[in-house]
Scaffold this active site. Structure first.
Site, PDB file in Angstrom:
ATOM      1  N   THR A 151       9.180   0.279   1.287  1.00  0.00           N
ATOM      2  CA  THR A 151       9.353   0.393  -0.173  1.00  0.00           C
ATOM      3  C   THR A 151       9.561   1.876  -0.494  1.00  0.00           C
ATOM      4  O   THR A 151      10.675   2.365  -0.438  1.00  0.00           O
ATOM      5  CB  THR A 151       8.149  -0.202  -0.937  1.00  0.00           C
ATOM      6  OG1 THR A 151       6.925   0.337  -0.417  1.00  0.00           O
ATOM      7  CG2 THR A 151       8.133  -1.710  -0.837  1.00  0.00           C
ATOM      8  N   LYS A 177       4.337  -0.387   7.268  1.00  0.00           N
ATOM      9  CA  LYS A 177       4.866   0.273   6.095  1.00  0.00           C
ATOM     10  C   LYS A 177       3.686   0.705   5.240  1.00  0.00           C
ATOM     11  O   LYS A 177       2.629   0.064   5.225  1.00  0.00           O
ATOM     12  CB  LYS A 177       5.814  -0.624   5.298  1.00  0.00           C
ATOM     13  CG  LYS A 177       5.221  -1.834   4.610  1.00  0.00           C
ATOM     14  CD  LYS A 177       4.542  -1.617   3.278  1.00  0.00           C
ATOM     15  CE  LYS A 177       5.425  -0.914   2.294  1.00  0.00           C
ATOM     16  NZ  LYS A 177       4.655  -0.676   0.999  1.00  0.00           N
ATOM     17  N   THR A 188      -2.100  -0.244   0.363  1.00  0.00           N
ATOM     18  CA  THR A 188      -0.780  -0.830   0.176  1.00  0.00           C
ATOM     19  C   THR A 188      -0.041  -0.584   1.455  1.00  0.00           C
ATOM     20  O   THR A 188       0.731   0.342   1.566  1.00  0.00           O
ATOM     21  CB  THR A 188       0.010  -0.197  -0.954  1.00  0.00           C
ATOM     22  OG1 THR A 188      -0.640  -0.505  -2.144  1.00  0.00           O
ATOM     23  CG2 THR A 188       1.387  -0.805  -1.079  1.00  0.00           C
ATOM     24  N   GLU A 274       3.196   9.423  -0.271  1.00  0.00           N
ATOM     25  CA  GLU A 274       4.227   9.733  -1.256  1.00  0.00           C
ATOM     26  C   GLU A 274       4.191  11.215  -1.650  1.00  0.00           C
ATOM     27  O   GLU A 274       3.210  11.708  -2.186  1.00  0.00           O
ATOM     28  CB  GLU A 274       4.049   8.841  -2.485  1.00  0.00           C
ATOM     29  CG  GLU A 274       4.416   7.399  -2.175  1.00  0.00           C
ATOM     30  CD  GLU A 274       4.008   6.418  -3.248  1.00  0.00           C
ATOM     31  OE1 GLU A 274       4.524   5.291  -3.229  1.00  0.00           O
ATOM     32  OE2 GLU A 274       3.159   6.754  -4.089  1.00  0.00           O
ATOM     33  N   ASN A 400       5.496   8.099  -8.499  1.00  0.00           N
ATOM     34  CA  ASN A 400       4.771   7.003  -9.135  1.00  0.00           C
ATOM     35  C   ASN A 400       5.047   6.895 -10.623  1.00  0.00           C
ATOM     36  O   ASN A 400       4.885   5.837 -11.220  1.00  0.00           O
ATOM     37  CB  ASN A 400       3.266   7.153  -8.861  1.00  0.00           C
ATOM     38  CG  ASN A 400       2.937   6.687  -7.464  1.00  0.00           C
ATOM     39  OD1 ASN A 400       2.858   5.506  -7.194  1.00  0.00           O
ATOM     40  ND2 ASN A 400       2.779   7.631  -6.546  1.00  0.00           N
ATOM     41  N   THR A 405      11.413   2.267 -12.194  1.00  0.00           N
ATOM     42  CA  THR A 405      12.741   2.596 -12.714  1.00  0.00           C
ATOM     43  C   THR A 405      13.684   3.035 -11.614  1.00  0.00           C
ATOM     44  O   THR A 405      14.849   3.185 -11.843  1.00  0.00           O
ATOM     45  CB  THR A 405      12.646   3.718 -13.775  1.00  0.00           C
ATOM     46  OG1 THR A 405      12.016   4.863 -13.190  1.00  0.00           O
ATOM     47  CG2 THR A 405      11.851   3.245 -14.951  1.00  0.00           C
TER      48      THR A 405
END
EC number: 2.3.1.35
Length: 405
Positions: A151, A177, A188, A274, A400, A405
């Site tokens: 993702t 992942k 996650t 991230e 995040n 979007t």
């Protein structure tokens, strides 16, 4: 143990895979993956501790009560969590579609989903995708699997090793992942391990539970635990070794290799946090008990203040000491030592509960590195633990803030 490479499913007997674009992601990137064993496989797994669980998790917990499984279908882009009865109905329909294509029982199919919570899976695209992916399964499909489950990941996470058990070459290969919403007690993250080892379901579950505790449950990116997290291990016995059904020497060899695979994947997840620029490793040594070591390590690696300081290469040891102070671990601060370490050197910054004179410029240079180790010595016993995480950057907020979007 022989490290083969960083490719998933490489040479693991009787396992095949595939990854395709089924149109589930707006980007058009690969978004549907399948892992398939030509032989019936025993399966073990661990799942999120979040009380809110996705439909695939509820279905897998039920299906894993069976002795064997043969396939795992994975989609990225849609979590199918908080989607009510329809979500569970869709999950069952997905399993039935895979079972029909591969001529299995639907109970032999496991399922994983990752993506936006509260969004149902578009079943027309999913069912068309299942027909397509089941027709292109191959022994070379491992790398496509690793791409299709991503993702916000920036890199694929794969590793394969080989061991010798009962004079048979046995391979263990893993793919994962995970990049955000990463916290202990699963995160996650999705992790899939395949092996051609011949091992009983009872022994596999035992070793998987232990291995997850010391790998995926010792990483933290941002302190969030998701609804879809899982780690599943499949063992199909195709290597032909004598059945591992007790904690014998062969079990220990298998455990060591599985631990290596899971720790490597956990570190890859932490490093790919991230927006991250650094992998942070927290080593706690000489604790009074295992629980104290784990609590202290996880408290430090989960601290946003520590993570932000390391992003700026600021040797602010006070934030680290503060984090072990609220960890609820049992230790005496007057015995604690702290060193900063990387490939650029090592420096002591705190000793026996007190500040010491050290060169801050040298310390800052040492932690201005892609891999930073915080060495905490509690000097109070012989237990140890290691946790992994990453720094906290401006990019994390940007990613995040724009996730949907």
């Amino acid at each position: 143990m022989k490290i083969i490479n960083n490719k998933f499913m490489q040479g693991v007997k009787k396992f095949k895979g595939a990854g395709i674009s089924a149109g589930l992601k707006k980007s058009g990137k690969k978004d549907l993956a399948i892992i398939y064993s030509e032989e019936k496989a025993v399966v073990a797994g661990t799942f999120t501790t979040n009380r809110v669980k996705a439909a695939c998790i509820l279905l897998d917990i039920e299906n894993m009560k069976n002795e064997n499984s043969q396939a795992i279908i994975i989609n990225s882009g849609h979590a199918n969590a908080c989607t009510g009865e329809q979500g569970l109905k869709d999950a069952k329909s997905i399993n039935e579609s895979v079972a029909k294509e591969l001529k299995l029982s639907s109970k032999e199919v496991l399922q994983a989903s990752t993506g936006v919570i509260g969004v149902a899976i578009p079943m027309d695209k999913m069912k068309n995708g299942i027909k397509k992916i089941c027709s292109v399964i191959s022994e070379e499909g491992g790398s496509d699997v690793s791409q299709a489950i991503m993702t916000t990941d920036t890199k694929t996470k794969e590793v394969t090793v080989e061991i010798n058990i009962d004079n048979k070459n046995v391979r263990i290969s893993g793919v994962a992942k995970g990049s955000g919403m990463i916290k202990p007690n699963m995160a996650t993250m999705l992790s899939f391990i395949v092996t051609d080892a011949n091992i009983s379901k009872k022994m596999l579950q035992k070793v998987v539970k232990s291995s997850v505790e010391n790998s995926y449950n010792m990483i933290s990116v941002d302190g969030d635990t998701s609804t879809n997290d899982m780690s599943i291990t499949m063992a199909n016995g195709a290597a032909g070794n004598k059945l591992i059904d007790s904690e014998n020497e062969e079990f220990k060899i298998f455990k060591e290799a599985l631990d290596y695979v899971n720790v490597e994947l956990a570190k890859k997840i932490a490093r790919d946090g991230e927006g991250a620029t650094k992998l942070i490793e927290v080593e706690v040594a000489n604790a009074k008990d295992k629980e104290t070591a784990r609590k202290c390590a996880m408290s430090v690696v989960s601290s946003n203040l520590v993570k932000a300081a390391l992003f700026g290469s600021d040797p602010n040891w006070g934030r680290i000491i503060c984090a072990i102070g609220y960890s609820q671990g049992d230790f005496d601060i007057n015995k604690v030592d702290l060193n900063f370490k990387s490939s650029l050197g090592e420096v002591s910054v705190f000793k026996k509960g007190k500040n010491i004179n050290f060169d801050e410029k040298i310390a800052s240079k040492i932690i201005n590195n892609e891999n930073v180790v915080l060495c905490i010595n509690l000097n109070d016993g012989h237990f140890k633990a290691t946790a992994w995480g990453c720094d906290l950057t401006y990019k994390y907020v940007e990613i995040n803030g724009e996730y949907r979007t």
